[in-house]
Enzyme design. Structure first.
Site, PDB file in Angstrom:
ATOM      1  N   ASP A 207      91.446  22.612 109.357  1.00 59.82           N
ATOM      2  CA  ASP A 207      91.768  23.313 108.118  1.00 59.82           C
ATOM      3  C   ASP A 207      90.730  23.039 107.020  1.00 59.82           C
ATOM      4  O   ASP A 207      90.893  23.459 105.884  1.00 59.82           O
ATOM      5  CB  ASP A 207      93.166  22.947 107.625  1.00 59.82           C
ATOM      6  N   ARG A 208      89.655  22.348 107.399  1.00 60.67           N
ATOM      7  CA  ARG A 208      88.551  22.001 106.491  1.00 60.67           C
ATOM      8  C   ARG A 208      88.951  20.999 105.412  1.00 60.67           C
ATOM      9  O   ARG A 208      88.178  20.731 104.497  1.00 60.67           O
ATOM     10  CB  ARG A 208      87.958  23.243 105.833  1.00 60.67           C
ATOM     11  N   LEU A 209      90.137  20.414 105.523  1.00 59.77           N
ATOM     12  CA  LEU A 209      90.508  19.294 104.652  1.00 59.77           C
ATOM     13  C   LEU A 209      90.056  18.013 105.358  1.00 59.77           C
ATOM     14  O   LEU A 209      90.861  17.199 105.811  1.00 59.77           O
ATOM     15  CB  LEU A 209      92.015  19.302 104.378  1.00 59.77           C
TER      16      LEU A 209
END
Length: 243
Positions: A207-209
């Site tokens: 989720d690119r977190l």
């Protein structure tokens, strides 16, 4: 019929690859502060490095990218191999006449990056580089395979040459001149050690977190609040960075 040759020549080479992506880790496999193996970066690096060494598909876990810059700030980066690490820093060897060495001699600030794709992990190191001792350089050079020792003598690293044949001719001359066991370390070849000021451990999330935990040297008079800045060991603190 259109002139295909001219059409290709005049075509735009702006290629959109925005949809190119792969799955990283998911929320069931995050990297949080309670997962730290050590409260100082060298122990944490050792833990991750040993996992990388035992992960199928990672053929050179000690491959890293070394970034240097001229004294005026013009950067360059290239892959090198880690050859030792510990509480003193991260070590590699090179030709002292090379571009990287020239830049390090005029600007000792350097950065290292490891990327272990199979693990979706990166380690980023920032610090200063200094040459290792002659004894250290001799010890490592003497441990190298004979062809590598000859190669170190044959190459004037980063200099312009007419072609590969130039290297082959020089190598042949050196093989005849120096039989195995007689090669001494050239004075323009040796080690550097990067002494870190900060070491960041990154783990990719789909989720690119992404998870980012950075160790850095404690600033003079700094008192960690253990909320944003956490107390580490041996003069280090650690903190989470936003992705």
């Amino acid at each position: 019929m259109p002139n295909i040759k001219n059409s290709v020549k005049d075509a735009s080479y702006s290629v959109d690859i925005g949809e190119m992506r792969i799955k990283y880790k998911d929320k069931s496999d995050t990297f949080t502060e309670d997962h730290l193996e050590s409260k100082q970066p060298f122990g944490q690096f050792k833990a991750w490095f040993e996992i990388a060494c035992n992960t199928p598909g990672i053929l050179e876990p000690n491959a890293m990218f070394l970034a240097t810059a001229t004294k005026s700030g013009i950067p360059s980066v290239r892959p090198v191999l880690l050859k030792g690490y510990g509480s003193e820093g991260f070590k590699f060897y090179t030709n002292y006449d090379s571009r990287k060495a020239g830049e390090l001699d005029e600007n000792p600030n350097a950065a290292l990056t490891f990327y272990w794709e199979a693990l979706k992990r990166t380690v980023r190191i920032e610090g200063t580089a200094e040459r290792t001792s002659s004894t250290d350089s001799d010890c490592y050079f003497n441990s190298r395979p004979y062809p590598s020792q000859i190669g170190s003598m044959a190459s004037k690293q980063s200099s312009v040459i007419a072609g590969r044949e130039t290297l082959m001719v020089k190598e042949k001359e050196l093989l005849e001149q120096f039989p195995e066991g007689s090669v001494k370390r050239p004075p323009n070849w040796g080690g550097y050690i990067v002494i870190p000021k900060s070491v960041e451990f990154w783990q990719g999330q789909s989720d690119r977190l992404h998870d980012r935990i950075r160790f850095r040297r404690r600033k003079p008079g700094e008192k960690p609040d253990n909320i944003l800045v956490h107390e580490g060991d041996d003069g280090w603190v650690y903190e989470r960075l936003s992705p």
